[in-house]
Scaffold this motif. Structure first.
Motif, PDB file in Angstrom:
ATOM      1  N   GLY A 194      -6.978   0.006   3.095  1.00 11.12           N
ATOM      2  CA  GLY A 194      -6.866  -1.086   2.138  1.00 11.12           C
ATOM      3  C   GLY A 194      -5.555  -1.150   1.394  1.00 11.12           C
ATOM      4  O   GLY A 194      -5.455  -1.813   0.372  1.00 11.12           O
ATOM      5  N   LEU A 195      -4.551  -0.446   1.880  1.00  8.91           N
ATOM      6  CA  LEU A 195      -3.273  -0.440   1.169  1.00  8.91           C
ATOM      7  C   LEU A 195      -2.131  -0.803   2.104  1.00  8.91           C
ATOM      8  O   LEU A 195      -2.161  -0.486   3.281  1.00  8.91           O
ATOM      9  CB  LEU A 195      -3.020   0.947   0.570  1.00  8.91           C
ATOM     10  N   THR A 196      -1.150  -1.472   1.524  1.00  7.75           N
ATOM     11  CA  THR A 196       0.024  -1.800   2.315  1.00  7.75           C
ATOM     12  C   THR A 196       1.153  -0.856   1.922  1.00  7.75           C
ATOM     13  O   THR A 196       1.076  -0.198   0.882  1.00  7.75           O
ATOM     14  CB  THR A 196       0.487  -3.244   2.041  1.00  7.75           C
ATOM     15  N   LEU A 197       2.171  -0.823   2.743  1.00 11.31           N
ATOM     16  CA  LEU A 197       3.288   0.091   2.482  1.00 11.31           C
ATOM     17  C   LEU A 197       3.829  -0.101   1.071  1.00 11.31           C
ATOM     18  O   LEU A 197       4.074   0.861   0.347  1.00 11.31           O
ATOM     19  CB  LEU A 197       4.395  -0.130   3.518  1.00 11.31           C
ATOM     20  N   MET A 198       3.979  -1.365   0.675  1.00 16.65           N
ATOM     21  CA  MET A 198       4.605  -1.603  -0.620  1.00 16.65           C
ATOM     22  C   MET A 198       3.710  -1.196  -1.793  1.00 16.65           C
ATOM     23  O   MET A 198       4.208  -1.012  -2.901  1.00 16.65           O
ATOM     24  CB  MET A 198       5.056  -3.068  -0.749  1.00 16.65           C
ATOM     25  N   ASP A 210     -12.502  -2.000  -4.573  1.00 22.95           N
ATOM     26  CA  ASP A 210     -11.772  -1.502  -3.420  1.00 22.95           C
ATOM     27  C   ASP A 210     -10.369  -2.093  -3.433  1.00 22.95           C
ATOM     28  O   ASP A 210     -10.076  -2.985  -4.206  1.00 22.95           O
ATOM     29  CB  ASP A 210     -12.496  -1.881  -2.125  1.00 22.95           C
ATOM     30  N   ASN A 211      -9.517  -1.570  -2.602  1.00 20.59           N
ATOM     31  CA  ASN A 211      -8.131  -2.020  -2.630  1.00 20.59           C
ATOM     32  C   ASN A 211      -7.967  -3.344  -1.909  1.00 20.59           C
ATOM     33  O   ASN A 211      -7.422  -3.412  -0.830  1.00 20.59           O
ATOM     34  CB  ASN A 211      -7.229  -0.971  -1.993  1.00 20.59           C
ATOM     35  N   GLN A 212      -8.470  -4.382  -2.547  1.00 17.94           N
ATOM     36  CA  GLN A 212      -8.356  -5.676  -1.903  1.00 17.94           C
ATOM     37  C   GLN A 212      -7.716  -6.705  -2.800  1.00 17.94           C
ATOM     38  O   GLN A 212      -7.371  -7.781  -2.366  1.00 17.94           O
ATOM     39  CB  GLN A 212      -9.743  -6.173  -1.489  1.00 17.94           C
TER      40      GLN A 212
END
Lengths: 733, 417, 269, 56, 223
Positions: free
Chosen positions: B290-294, C257-259
């Motif tokens: 759920g995470l992007t590089l940035m 959640d990471n959304q």
């Protein structure tokens, strides 16, 4: 044979080998680890037999049932009493931390007398003898009315004993600390003719309109309101919160209507206007059970049309109309008022306006409405014999003017006492008893209060804790802590049914303390004469037992007696109807939005105090667990944080965490800034319950006392404390 | 005064000068010891670690010195197993630096735990699934290996060597040093890898977590690899510093260049693997969580952990020194070589830094922000303590032990004693 | 694995965020029950021990569209995959363990030697370190609960779903000759105290328990809730926690959640 | 650490990990013991010291 | 520095008595060190490690066992909530001992010193475990039907209370580690360390729920 270096080396090697082959190093290593697992300075609580004591919490007027868990003779934890009609097993944060109050380092361990500014221990007998002598002196001088008593409550055996003492002694000056109860009681009396407490059947309502009331922030009976709110929402009910700040109540409401602070009454009248104009009121109630509807129509007439109200309150006209429609359209709507946890009575007109809203929708003494809960009547003591001094004394005007010409409707106006004490050349209060209250901390403008109290030659504090008022006292006669004593709890504030609870001692008193009731009896006996004769009881416990009569056994077993079949009584006005405009009401000045004190030029912002469950702001100081549970957006180290809208902060050049000075016409304090989108621009909000100067290191010196920064505002019609805020400025430190 | 202890055929400064030098460094050492005692007796509240930063400066220092101490095992591997015989001229110093690094790591670890008296539980009640257990075991064993490797050097002191028993012991230990070196390499492979695994297995911490091979995350192999690449660079770096401090040439260029060349190729291959790993992590592993590089590089206050840190680690301190060391023209230039090995050393330290601290600084719960951390003076002092200790040990070893076999040849003294 | 034998339970929680008022009663109930120490200044939440913490979540919108929600966070008792919760497998001294019979992650402070690896492993910050010696003001040590051992300085501690209450409940059951506990017999202190009734506690494996009925865990998908209102924190990490949250608001469910964009910055000097 | 400790399980993880560890420890221990014993033997045989090497 | 060198050199180069004499001394000193440290470790150390304390009253279990009807549980009973009462409190003893029942000086002392003064007897409990240990008597006695003797030994038959030896470092009774310094036990009640609990639990497969050890979960015995 030559002994040389190699022999020595060899000896060492042999020793090392032998040591390694012995238990010594291994056992020491193991034992040291076990030692580190049981460091002598880490406490080990002794085990024992667990037992539970059923009781009633008296830390606030909420009347929750509690179960005190004990291990042998130690009170380990306080839990909610399962099945109790008020809280059914749940308990508020303060009630849960109660064991910390019981064992608090700030407990006063025995009677103290202030000698040359320092506390000296004194025996109970001597203390009572000395105080009795001073009281006898005043009485001899014909000034019995110069003795005043401040307490949190005026109901129940303890309060009645105190009042009885004052009466037979000859003083009318018993004071109950101000709260929204004052305003509600007056409103019920004026409109319904009932001397009653206001109960709120939130659980059965289907639309609750709250005018800044912290339904989940200590308003009414806190734990009951939590449960009732959830029950109501579970059944599909909705809550609209009108409030300048996104309080937790607002955040958890279905609708948040930000309003300019102090204009809640205007909004209520605006809603009345719309409901009448659109004919949304319950005609059968208005027609058959009320009088004076036309007067209400007139009051809410042209000046409270939506556009006008919009200008006053800052709420869009459409929102006002929609709100009125939603309220009137609900099956069982309920409007409530009393800001935050209801520590301030507020303006009487404001309460009346909100109460009229309920009347318009017939939500009076109906399921889901405002219920007039009769005052408890179980205390039936014989009238005391009074001598001439006493009779003359009680005829003297009350020092606060309550019940007299100026404010005929009010019963207690403690907020007016400080000024009365300092206004004239001579100080009218010569002796003051304070029990279950901490006015030096909790009244607005604490500096003025402290100044007034400093002019009282004899202050006797009956506090269990070294609070601000106790610190100013001349004698402290400490009462038992709330888990150490019997006490009747005559009602649960805001609970819609009559309920009588009993607080029982869970543990033996730890210190040389005496319960207030016993102290009063002892003091009366020491006074002798008619005063002593009015107190025939051997002890407070005997008095209580006799007073409660048949209910005693049930109370001891269950902790409470509730009138489950209770039905609210009929209106007791001369017309037997709900009176929108009886003569007393008509005499009141017209509603006007209350302005915050201070000039707008030097103080461009407005400071509003807010309540949070995580801080006790009444007579009890927050125990360590509460301070620990505070959010970091409220307190950081010893500095309180103020809520400021990001737009306002930007104008002031402040950012998150900035150190700032908050100043008001009454004083200034260092704070930190917390940017909060949930507050109207132009406002600064500060929590109540911080800034103690007394108590222990876990509470004292943390944050700012809002009461030190605000000044009292007197409601012109009733004399009630109606302050909700003050003009303020916030500058970068 | 101490001339009888000084190796034959070399020149050393006077004892007074030496004592002064030791006193200065010793003062720093005592400062560290004071901080250490504070940590022991008052507890870890002396640090600025907190519940979000359970691992901080010390763990970074541990990981960094162990990575840099990797020069010992890798040089040993090259010398004893792969038969790069020429490296025998630098192996002593590599072993000494390794010994200092590993003893420092153990010392810092012993301060870092909250209950030092129970620290042996890590062995006794070992949980074999924990990367830290593997680290502790292999670290301790490998420290044993380093001690075994360092002891012969100590025994070669002129006076000790005269004792027949010690002389024989040295001789015998040299005889089977290959066995120890092989065991050391085996242990190093695992503990260096396990250190990589420390953050690599944290599947609750997407910045550190890596998918992997069998029970090991990719970082396991990357750490071993980077230690093998940057460890020798650190050996060369310290060697060069020592040469500068002593104003002497101590190791021949051919030896240095050989080690630099091998390190260069190791670094190049490592950095390629690291780039692949980073790309895979950024493109596959992190998004699955759920995470992007940035998310890992933006919004942090003061840009302490901006993208610059990734560029610095992989580009400036990875690709650049790798290319410099691989290219023969640049490598043979002593200054350029020194710059390259310095960059490589910084690269390894940066890598360890982000894999310890950034892992915890990155907010994982969406409603939390970045966590900040600034070490306390006690943490800094205890981290400098092993540096001072290392300097003292190097000074003593250099003065009294035949650390550099080529020193005599490179620095002939007239009329040698 | 789950239903292998009758004794295999999976104790879990359902926290209804619509009901939670953020009052903090759960935090204090937990502190009082579990002998959690307190200090003169406990305002730095990163240095303070609180097994239960109530987070304040915002929707990130400006006045007046701003909304708030309160989220109590006990230990999530992650099951991970086959009991390999993030913290358990990293502990070098086996001081923490996952119990398949109750689904509870234990933490034994006397075994812990304070390496704090588990704290680094836990994305929920439920594990906290005793930076200071626990000290009660004179006399207040009388309120300590003998059923929970006091933790010494230098160790990690965390919520264990009031496991001592399970021990005491089973003791009582044994005396009555029973091996099984009824639904209400074992309750955590926070669930018991919550004045809003927002916290439910029970056996997620038992279809008759309220927590199972409400969360409807999907055992074929790692316990993911079938109830559309329910969510778990950081579901995507695969920690497989046993604390389920309910919210009728979509932004709250997303914030679990990471959304979505981050909404609250933790203030930190 | 040892098969008799509470934490020990006869599984792959323990056998591989502890096997590797004890193997390494064994090699180191035996190597060192060998060196020491041989050094003692050599010394008794009169080798070493100023006589062992050529210098001096 | 110089002199020993000469020695060494001469020892290494020389022959005959000198060398043998030195060698003998080396061996002698080795043995001295070895034996001395073994004596310290095995004999002196245990003496120093444990303090010896007498119980406040010398209780006679045997005599009481004859008088009670319900065995150990007559005095060491279960409370209705399932917890175990452990060592009886004064209130229990008073039921029979308000006044001395006989002439036994220990009983007289008990009545005079404790009953009359309403002081709890500060018994030294041989089996007292650290605060982190949760031990369920109900699980062992009621559920698993274990005998008290299994862990506590035949204390019920004792006529006198033995000397209580407290470990000066840990503060615990010597009975926890066991009389034997090596920790070797012959009888099931000789030691009460975690491994002794675990030994029995592993054999009985009591609660194998742990992911880490595949034995009991930690919380079975810890709190």
């Amino acid at each position: 044979m030559k002994i040389d270096r190699r022999c020595f080396l060899s000896f060492i090697v042999g020793g090392a080998a032998g040591t390694a082959l012995s238990p010594l190093p291994w056992k020491i290593t193991d034992d040291l680890s076990i030692w580190s697992q049981n460091w002598p300075w880490t406490p080990v609580p002794p085990a024992g037999e667990t037992s539970f004591v059923t009781s009633t919490c008296t830390l606030c007027p909420g009347g929750c049932g509690i179960s005190v868990r004990k291990v042998d003779e130690r009170a380990v934890k306080v839990e909610g009493l399962k099945g109790h009609p008020v809280n059914d097993g749940g308990l508020c944060i303060l009630g849960l931390a109660a064991a910390q109050l019981l064992y608090a380092p700030t407990r006063v361990r025995g009677p103290l007398k202030k000698v040359d500014g320092a506390w000296r221990e004194i025996s109970w007998a001597d203390a009572i003898k000395e105080i009795a002598a001073k009281l006898a002196d005043l009485r001899a001088k014909g000034q019995p009315q110069s003795v005043a008593w401040i307490s949190e409550s005026d109901r129940g055996t303890t309060a009645e004993l105190c009042k009885r003492f004052l009466t037979v002694y000859g003083s009318p000056n018993y004071f109950r600390t101000p709260s929204i109860q004052d305003a509600y009681e007056t409103a019920l009396y004026l409109t319904q003719g009932q001397r009653a407490m206001a109960g709120f059947d939130v659980a059965q309502a289907d639309f609750v309109l709250s005018f800044s009331s912290g339904l989940i922030e200590g308003w009414g009976s806190p734990a009951y309101m939590f449960r009732a709110r959830n029950a109501m929402r579970q059944n599909g009910g909705r809550i609209s919160q009108v409030e300048p700040r996104l309080s937790k109540t607002a955040a958890k409401a279905d609708q948040w209507v930000p309003i300019k602070p102090g204009t809640e009454g205007a909004l209520a009248l605006g809603l009345v206007h719309v409901i009448i104009a659109e004919g949304l009121y319950r005609k059968n109630f208005i027609d058959s059970r009320s009088t004076g509807f036309d007067a209400l129509k007139q009051i809410a007439g042209a000046s409270y049309a939506p556009e006008a109200v919009s200008r006053l309150t800052g709420i869009e006209a459409k929102t006002i109309v929609d709100l009125a429609k939603a309220f009137a359209g609900a099956k069982k709507p309920l409007a409530v008022c009393g800001r935050g946890s209801g520590r301030i009575p507020g303006g009487l007109q404001e309460v009346l306006a909100v109460h009229c809203l309920n009347a318009l929708t017939g939500s009076i003494n109906q399921p889901g409405g405002v219920i007039a809960v009769p005052e408890p009547e179980y205390i039936d003591w014989p009238e005391p014999e009074m001598d001439a001094v006493a009779s003359r004394g009680v005829q003297q005007p009350r020092l606060d003017g309550a019940g007299r010409d100026g404010f005929p409707l009010a019963r207690y106006l403690l907020n007016r006492l400080p000024e009365a004490q300092t206004a004239g050349a001579s100080a009218p209060v010569q002796a003051l008893f304070v029990s279950g209250a901490n006015p030096v901390y909790s009244l607005a403008d604490t500096q003025a209060v402290a100044k007034a109290f400093s002019k009282v030659p004899l202050i006797v504090s009956l506090s269990s804790y070294m609070d601000e008022t106790a610190a100013m006292a001349h004698y402290i006669l400490p009462s038992h802590a709330h888990l150490e004593r019997y006490e009747d709890v005559p009602a649960a504030l805001g609970f819609p049914k009559p309920i009588l609870g009993l607080s029982k001692p869970a543990v033996k008193p730890a210190f040389k303390t005496k319960y207030v009731g016993d102290m009063v009896i002892a003091l009366a006996k020491a006074m002798g004469g008619p005063v002593a004769e009015a107190f025939g009881w051997e002890s407070y416990e005997a008095c209580l037992k006799q007073t409660l009569g048949n209910a005693w056994d049930t109370l001891v077993k269950n902790g409470y007696v509730v009138d489950a079949k209770f039905k609210p009584g009929e209106f007791e006005t001369p017309s037997q109807k709900f009176e929108f405009n009886n003569p007393a009401l008509a005499k009141l000045p017209a509603y006007a939005a209350q302005r915050a004190p201070g000039d707008e030029k030097s103080f461009p912002l407005t400071l509003i105090p807010y309540d949070t469950m995580r801080l006790a702001s009444g007579p009890i100081g927050s125990p360590p667990f509460l301070v620990k549970a505070l959010e970091e957006t409220v307190l950081q180290q010893n500095t309180a944080l103020v809520d400021v809208n990001p737009a306002t902060a930007k104008d002031l050049g402040l950012s998150e965490g900035s150190a700032a000075v908050l100043s008001t016409p009454k004083g200034s304090a260092r704070v930190k800034v917390h940017l909060f989108d949930g507050i109207m621009p132009g406002l600064v909000a500060l929590p109540r319950g911080l800034g103690h100067t007394a108590y222990d290191k876990y509470l004292a010196g943390k944050g700012v006392n809002t009461n030190a920064l605000i000044s009292p505002v007197e409601d012109p019609g009733s004399g009630f404390e109606a302050g909700w805020g003050i003009r303020a400025n916030l500058t970068r430190a | 005064m101490d001339s009888a202890l000084i190796p034959k055929g070399v020149k050393r400064c006077s004892i007074g000068q030496f004592a002064l030098w030791i006193a200065v460094v010793g003062a720093v050492l005592l400062w560290g010891v004071w901080a250490m005692l504070l940590c022991y007796f008052r507890g870890l509240n002396q640090t600025n670690m907190n519940n979000a930063y359970g691992f901080a400066l010390w763990i970074w220092a541990d990981l960094a010195v162990i990575a840099l101490g990797g020069g010992a095992f890798f040089t040993g591997l090259l010398r004893y197993i792969f038969g790069k015989d020429e490296l025998k001229h630098i192996i002593n110093y590599a072993v000494l630096i390794g010994f200092i690094c590993y003893s420092s790591a153990l010392l810092i670890l012993a301060i870092d735990v909250g209950q030092p008296l129970r620290a042996w539980f890590i062995f006794w009640h070992a949980n074999v699934h924990s990367m830290l257990t593997e680290v502790a075991f292999c670290l301790t064993c490998y420290f044993g290996v380093l001690t075994i490797e360092y002891v012969p050097l100590v025994l070669e002191n002129r006076q000790i060597d005269r004792l027949p028993f010690f002389h024989n012991l040295t001789h015998n230990m040299h005889g089977i040093m290959a066995l120890f070196a092989a065991t050391g390499a085996f242990l190093s492979f695992f503990h260096q890898g396990s250190l990589g695994g420390v953050s690599g297995v944290l599947y609750g911490r997407p910045f550190g977590f890596r998918t992997g091979l069998l029970v090991w995350p990719w970082t396991f192999f990357l750490y071993t690899w980077s230690a093998a690449a940057c460890g020798p660079c650190f050996t060369l770096f310290i060697t060069r510093i020592t040469e500068m401090a002593t104003c002497k040439k101590l190791v021949k260029d051919s030896v240095v260049e050989l080690l630099a060349k091998i390190a260069g190729w190791m670094l190049l291959t490592y950095i390629v693997a690291k780039i692949i790993d980073t790309v895979y992590w950024a493109a596959v592993t992190a998004p699955a969580m759920g995470l992007t590089l940035m998310d890992f590089y933006s919004n942090n206050p003061g840009s302490a952990y901006g993208l610059w840190i990734l560029i610095a680690e992989v580009g400036v301190c990875g690709v650049l020194p790798a290319v410099m060391l691989v290219a023969p023209g640049i490598r043979s230039n002593p200054s350029m070589r020194f710059i390259a090995v310095t960059l490589a050393v910084i690269g390894a330290c940066l890598n360890r830094w982000v894999m310890v601290l950034q892992v915890q600084a990155v907010p994982v719960l969406p409603f939390e922000g970045w966590f900040g951390y600034m070490p306390s003076w006690q943490e800094i002092a205890t981290t400098i303590l092993p540096v001072a200790y290392g300097i003292i040990l190097i000074s003593l070893s250099y003065r009294y032990l035949p650390v550099f076999p080529q020193e005599q040849e490179l620095n002939p003294i007239e009329g040698g004693k | 694995m789950d239903q292998q034998n009758g004794n295999t339970k999976k104790y879990g929680m359902v926290i209804d965020l619509d009901k939670c008022t953020g009052c903090g009663a759960c935090m204090v109930a937990c502190m009082a029950e579990n002998n959690v120490p307190f200090r003169e200044d406990d305002t730095d939440k990163l240095l303070s021990v609180s097994w239960m913490r109530v987070y304040r979540l915002g929707n990130g919108k400006p006045f007046p569209q701003v909304e708030e929600c309160y989220l109590p966070r006990p230990c999530q008792q992650c099951e991970g995959h086959a009991g390999h919760s993030p913290c358990v497998s990293v502990c070098p001294a086996t001081a923490t363990d996952y119990d398949m019979r109750t689904g509870i992650v234990s933490q034994i402070p006397t075994r812990c030697f304070g390496c704090r690896y588990c704290m680094a492993a836990c994305p929920y910050h439920v594990r906290q370190f005793n930076w200071w010696d626990p000290i009660w003001p004179d006399g207040m040590e009388r309120m300590l609960n003998p059923n929970v051992s006091v933790r010494m300085r230098g160790v990690v501690e965390k919520c264990g779903f009031c496991f001592h209450r399970y021990q005491l409940a089973t003791d009582k059951a044994y005396l009555d000759g029973r091996r099984e506990l009824e639904e209400g017999e074992y309750q955590t202190a926070c669930a018991q105290a919550c004045p809003a009734g927002a916290i439910l506690f029970g056996d997620l494996n038992n279809p008759t328990h309220a927590v199972h009925k409400i969360a409807q865990p999907d055992s074929t998908h790692g316990g993911r809730p079938r109830n559309p209102k329910a969510f778990r924190l950081l579901e995507r990490l695969g920690t497989n926690p046993k604390v389920y949250y309910l919210s009728s608001k979509e932004w709250v469910r997303k914030a679990g959640d990471n959304q979505v964009q981050r909404t609250e910055q933790t203030p930190k000097a | 650490m040892f098969p008799f400790s509470f934490e020990w399980v006869w599984d792959m993880g323990h056998m591989v990990f502890m096997g590797g560890l004890w193997y390494a420890l064994g090699i180191l221990g035996m190597g060192l013991t060998f060196c020491i014993i041989k050094a003692v033997y050599d010394t008794v045989q009169g080798k070493g010291g100023d006589h062992g090497h050529g210098h001096h | 520095m110089e002199k020993p060198q000469v020695n060494v050199t001469s020892a290494a180069s020389g022959h005959g008595e000198k060398e043998e004499g030195a060698g003998g001394a080396v061996i002698l000193f080795f043995i001295l060190g070895l034996v001395g440290s073994l004596l310290v470790g095995w004999v002196l150390f245990p003496q120093l490690l444990y303090s010896k304390k007498r119980q406040p009253v010398d209780f006679n279990h045997d005599k009481h066992m004859e008088l009670v009807s319900d065995g150990c549980e007559s005095c060491h009973f279960f409370r209705p909530d399932g917890t175990y009462s452990g060592v009886p409190q004064l209130a229990q003893c008073i039921q029979c001992h308000e006044e001395p029942n006989g002439e036994d000086p220990e009983e007289v002392k008990f009545v005079e010193e404790y009953v009359k003064k309403e002081r709890e007897v500060p018994w030294l409990v041989y089996s007292r475990q650290p605060a982190c240990v949760f031990f369920s008597h109900a699980a062992h006695v009621k559920m698993a039907k274990m005998d008290c003797v299994t862990c506590h030994g035949p204390i019920g038959e004792s006529t006198s209370l033995k000397v209580y030896q407290a470990n000066r470092i840990t503060g615990y009774s010597r009975d926890i580690w066991g009389e034997n310094m090596l920790g070797v036990k012959r009888k099931s009640w000789d030691r009460m360390k975690m491994d002794d609990c675990a030994e029995c639990h592993a054999g009985a497969h009591v609660n194998p729920g742990s992911v880490q050890t595949q034995k009991d979960g930690c919380f079975v015995c810890h709190k």
